[in-house]
Design an enzyme around this catalytic site. Structure first.
Site, PDB file in Angstrom:
ATOM      1  N   GLU A  62      -4.373   0.905   7.019  1.00  0.00           N
ATOM      2  CA  GLU A  62      -4.257   1.204   8.449  1.00  0.00           C
ATOM      3  C   GLU A  62      -5.355   0.514   9.251  1.00  0.00           C
ATOM      4  OE1 GLU A  62      -1.795   2.342   9.943  1.00  0.00           O
ATOM      5  OE2 GLU A  62      -0.672   3.216   8.289  1.00  0.00           O
ATOM      6  N   TRP A  74       0.816  -1.224   0.000  1.00  0.00           N
ATOM      7  CA  TRP A  74       0.000   0.000   0.000  1.00  0.00           C
ATOM      8  C   TRP A  74       0.843   1.265   0.000  1.00  0.00           C
ATOM      9  CZ3 TRP A  74      -0.495  -4.039   3.458  1.00  0.00           C
ATOM     10  CH2 TRP A  74       0.294  -3.959   4.598  1.00  0.00           C
ATOM     11  N   TYR A  87      -5.957   7.531  15.752  1.00  0.00           N
ATOM     12  CA  TYR A  87      -4.778   6.991  15.074  1.00  0.00           C
ATOM     13  C   TYR A  87      -4.959   7.008  13.553  1.00  0.00           C
ATOM     14  CZ  TYR A  87      -1.523   3.916  12.939  1.00  0.00           C
ATOM     15  OH  TYR A  87      -0.582   3.420  12.079  1.00  0.00           O
ATOM     16  N   CYS A 112      19.616   7.155  22.501  1.00  0.00           N
ATOM     17  CA  CYS A 112      18.587   6.363  23.171  1.00  0.00           C
ATOM     18  C   CYS A 112      18.898   6.134  24.653  1.00  0.00           C
ATOM     19  CB  CYS A 112      18.442   5.025  22.454  1.00  0.00           C
ATOM     20  SG  CYS A 112      17.178   3.983  23.188  1.00  0.00           S
ATOM     21  N   CYS A 135      20.536   0.344  14.860  1.00  0.00           N
ATOM     22  CA  CYS A 135      19.540   1.416  15.011  1.00  0.00           C
ATOM     23  C   CYS A 135      20.144   2.781  14.683  1.00  0.00           C
ATOM     24  CB  CYS A 135      19.013   1.419  16.446  1.00  0.00           C
ATOM     25  SG  CYS A 135      17.831   2.753  16.729  1.00  0.00           S
ATOM     26  N   TYR A 175     -11.657  -9.020  14.584  1.00  0.00           N
ATOM     27  CA  TYR A 175     -12.234  -7.733  15.008  1.00  0.00           C
ATOM     28  C   TYR A 175     -13.277  -7.254  13.993  1.00  0.00           C
ATOM     29  CZ  TYR A 175      -8.362  -7.465  18.282  1.00  0.00           C
ATOM     30  OH  TYR A 175      -7.466  -7.721  19.272  1.00  0.00           O
ATOM     31  N   CYS A 214      13.448  -1.584  16.281  1.00  0.00           N
ATOM     32  CA  CYS A 214      13.099  -1.448  17.698  1.00  0.00           C
ATOM     33  C   CYS A 214      11.927  -2.392  17.987  1.00  0.00           C
ATOM     34  CB  CYS A 214      12.757   0.009  18.004  1.00  0.00           C
ATOM     35  SG  CYS A 214      12.767   0.352  19.769  1.00  0.00           S
ATOM     36  N   GLN A 254      -5.292  -4.735  13.505  1.00  0.00           N
ATOM     37  CA  GLN A 254      -5.527  -5.994  14.206  1.00  0.00           C
ATOM     38  C   GLN A 254      -4.637  -7.125  13.761  1.00  0.00           C
ATOM     39  OE1 GLN A 254      -8.569  -5.080  11.178  1.00  0.00           O
ATOM     40  NE2 GLN A 254      -8.446  -4.300  13.196  1.00  0.00           N
ATOM     41  N   ASP A 290       0.990   4.770  17.240  1.00  0.00           N
ATOM     42  CA  ASP A 290       0.462   3.415  17.452  1.00  0.00           C
ATOM     43  C   ASP A 290       1.381   2.705  18.453  1.00  0.00           C
ATOM     44  OD1 ASP A 290       2.732   2.808  16.059  1.00  0.00           O
ATOM     45  OD2 ASP A 290       1.738   1.668  14.472  1.00  0.00           O
ATOM     46  N   CYS A 298      19.535  -2.977  18.484  1.00  0.00           N
ATOM     47  CA  CYS A 298      20.120  -1.659  18.786  1.00  0.00           C
ATOM     48  C   CYS A 298      21.413  -1.424  18.001  1.00  0.00           C
ATOM     49  CB  CYS A 298      20.362  -1.524  20.291  1.00  0.00           C
ATOM     50  SG  CYS A 298      18.845  -1.746  21.247  1.00  0.00           S
TER      51      CYS A 298
END
Ligand code: SF4
Length: 349
Positions: free
Chosen positions: A46, A28, A129, A215, A209, A91, A199, A51, A147, A206
């Site tokens: 989204e 998408w 959201y 961090c 990252c 859902y 993450c 779910q 989120d 890490c």
């Protein structure tokens, strides 16, 4: 020396540079810097992703956009077709909200999604959201898209000691300071990608990252301790009985569930109440009933053991929708599809 507090502009520029080189290619999504993704595709993805995981949602997204290429096409679809196409995503109230929203966009906005967070939020079934995600990604609005992934990154980056869910407003405020008018859609997606691929909930990477130097969670020595979790109440367990009825041609008796309540509006198998004590066992038709074992299923608010009974009856009962086996499996939500598989082949009459 670890930073006293992450430097917002350093985190932003390092993460956006990482995103330019590492953005996930998703069904998408437009690549970084390309033309923006259509709002219909952002909204649909989204809602689906709320779910389930990206790999699970992808075939559903491709199927939906092939069958209903625009929001107006989706708005014109039959409820039953959309609910069947949603089966397996879980859902199910979201599938009904999806249709309500598509019909509002088609009916009240001429098939064009509104382009501000506030107007998106006014659409049926669109929460904070989703409104923020569509505003940022489809319209490049400076919206704070938060989120679970973003909450986790913020909790670690700032080593937030307040447990979730109480920490949510604080995590949202922390995320808000990174949102600017500069590339807001890419920023939202960069954070999502960092949370999904680096993450990660368990064993964050890490060492790979782009913001590790900023961090506080990593500096603490135990980044995966964040977000700090509140102690959870145990999920209750329920019991029920489900009836898989075949006719002489091997078709399955389905019924549409009431619009309100769990799995509302979806196709289902006949079943009694799901209770915490002994479930009632009242076969809905007379027949030579056979025990076919039980299936387990976990819903958000409870887990379920569903005992499966099956019978083959000679004559059709008008009360049911008699459906060929494969078609029935496709139309049923996961819990009932499991029960259908457990029942096995129809008995010969
Ligand atoms: Fe997450 Fe580790 Fe990066 Fe911190 S350094 S943001 S804990 S992946």
């Amino acid at each position: 020396m670890p930073p006293v507090s992450p430097d917002v502009s350093v985190v932003r520029s390092d993460l956006l540079a990482w995103y330019d080189a590492n953005a996930r290619r998703l069904a998408w999504r437009a690549p970084p810097g390309a033309a923006r993704t259509e709002p219909y595709r952002v909204w649909l993805s989204e809602v689906m992703l709320q779910q389930t995981t990206t790999p699970h949602a992808t075939p559903y997204f491709l199927n939906f956009t092939a069958r209903w290429p625009t929001v107006s096409d989706l708005a014109a679809a039959e409820d039953g077709e959309v609910m069947a196409a949603w089966a397996g995503l879980g859902y199910y109230a979201r599938a009904r909200n999806l249709l309500a929203c598509a019909r509002a966009v088609a009916g009240e906005h001429g098939g064009i999604f509104p382009d501000t967070e506030a107007a998106l939020l006014a659409l049926p079934g669109v929460g904070a959201y989703t409104a923020a995600a569509v505003a940022a990604i489809a319209f490049d609005r400076a919206a704070n898209v938060v989120d679970g992934n973003v909450e986790r990154v913020m909790a670690r980056l700032f080593a937030v000691e307040t447990p979730v869910p109480a920490a949510r407003p604080e995590l949202k405020r922390l995320a808000a300071q990174f949102v600017t008018d500069e590339r807001p859609g890419d920023w939202a997606q960069a954070l999502m990608d960092l949370g999904a691929t680096v993450c990660r909930p368990k064993s964050p990477l890490c060492g790979s990252c782009p913001v590790s130097g900023q961090c506080l969670g990593l500096a603490s020595g135990a980044p995966d301790r964040y977000p700090v979790k509140a102690k959870k109440a145990a999920r209750p367990h329920r019991l029920g009985v489900v009836y898989v009825i075949f006719d002489a041609q091997g078709r399955v008796a389905l019924e549409r569930r009431p619009d309100k309540g769990l799995l509302g509006g979806m196709m289902g198998l006949p079943t009694g109440d799901w209770t915490t004590a002994s479930p009632p066992d009242r076969p809905p038709v007379a027949g030579d009933w056979r025990e076919a074992g039980a299936v387990e299923h976990v819903f958000t608010h409870f887990s379920l053991t569903l005992h499966v009974r099956t019978a083959t009856i000679p004559a059709d009962e008008d009360a049911y929708l008699w459906t060929p086996l494969e078609q029935a499996r496709d139309a049923l939500p996961t819990v009932f599809a499991k029960a259908l598989d457990r029942a096995g082949a129809p008995d010969l009459l």
